[in-house]
Design a protein around this motif. Sequence first.
Motif, short mmCIF file in Angstrom:
data_model
loop_
_atom_site.label_atom_id
_atom_site.label_comp_id
_atom_site.label_asym_id
_atom_site.label_seq_id
_atom_site.Cartn_x
_atom_site.Cartn_y
_atom_site.Cartn_z
N UNK A 68 4.42 -26.02 12.06
CA UNK A 68 4.73 -24.62 12.38
C UNK A 68 5.07 -24.46 13.86
N UNK A 69 4.32 -25.13 14.74
CA UNK A 69 4.59 -25.09 16.17
C UNK A 69 5.97 -25.68 16.46
N UNK A 70 6.28 -26.82 15.87
CA UNK A 70 7.58 -27.46 16.09
C UNK A 70 8.71 -26.58 15.56
N UNK A 71 8.49 -25.89 14.47
CA UNK A 71 9.51 -24.99 13.93
C UNK A 71 9.77 -23.82 14.88
N UNK A 72 8.70 -23.26 15.46
CA UNK A 72 8.88 -22.19 16.44
C UNK A 72 9.65 -22.70 17.65
N UNK A 73 9.31 -23.90 18.12
CA UNK A 73 10.01 -24.48 19.27
C UNK A 73 11.47 -24.74 18.94
N UNK A 74 11.75 -25.13 17.70
CA UNK A 74 13.13 -25.40 17.28
C UNK A 74 13.99 -24.14 17.30
N UNK A 75 13.37 -23.00 17.13
CA UNK A 75 14.12 -21.74 17.09
C UNK A 75 14.47 -21.19 18.47
N UNK A 76 13.97 -21.82 19.53
CA UNK A 76 14.32 -21.36 20.88
C UNK A 76 15.78 -21.68 21.13
N UNK A 77 16.52 -20.68 21.55
CA UNK A 77 17.94 -20.86 21.84
C UNK A 77 18.20 -20.53 23.29
N UNK A 78 18.67 -21.49 24.01
CA UNK A 78 19.07 -21.31 25.41
C UNK A 78 20.49 -21.84 25.52
N UNK A 79 21.22 -21.31 26.47
CA UNK A 79 22.56 -21.83 26.68
C UNK A 79 22.59 -22.52 28.04
N UNK A 80 22.67 -23.83 28.00
CA UNK A 80 22.72 -24.61 29.24
C UNK A 80 24.13 -24.56 29.80
N UNK A 81 24.23 -24.44 31.12
CA UNK A 81 25.54 -24.45 31.77
C UNK A 81 25.47 -25.33 32.99
N UNK A 82 26.63 -25.83 33.38
CA UNK A 82 26.72 -26.72 34.53
C UNK A 82 26.86 -25.90 35.79
N UNK A 83 26.00 -26.16 36.74
CA UNK A 83 26.09 -25.49 38.04
C UNK A 83 26.80 -26.43 38.99
N UNK A 84 27.94 -26.00 39.51
CA UNK A 84 28.67 -26.81 40.45
C UNK A 84 28.55 -26.23 41.84
N UNK A 85 28.42 -27.09 42.80
CA UNK A 85 28.29 -26.67 44.18
C UNK A 85 29.59 -26.98 44.90
N UNK A 86 30.13 -26.00 45.59
CA UNK A 86 31.36 -26.18 46.34
C UNK A 86 31.02 -26.39 47.80
N UNK A 87 31.55 -27.45 48.37
CA UNK A 87 31.32 -27.74 49.77
C UNK A 87 32.44 -27.13 50.60
#
Length: 100
Positions: A68-87
Amino acid sequence: MTNINQSLTTLGRVITQLSDGQTQGVCYRESKLTRVLQDSLGGNCITVLVATLAPTPQAAEESLYTVKFADRARRIRQSASIHERTLTAGGGGGPRPRGG
């Protein structure tokens, strides 16, 4: 042992809040464990959870809670994005070209 139980209880609450889609007011700071895992749980990264179960009848109830714990964790939805640094010109800190 009390601190471990408190940290695991807080982790369960954080997982529940995030799996329900709640992103504001999540209680990461209530334990050291959730504070350390904050970026992994609700931040900008991809996280893997491994749930280990025991195949014995004596561990059936604990295994059910783990699933049940693993199922709750599986339902977490995040959108990862790439952070680029400009010099900027003359700005330091970045890697230097090899050679020469």
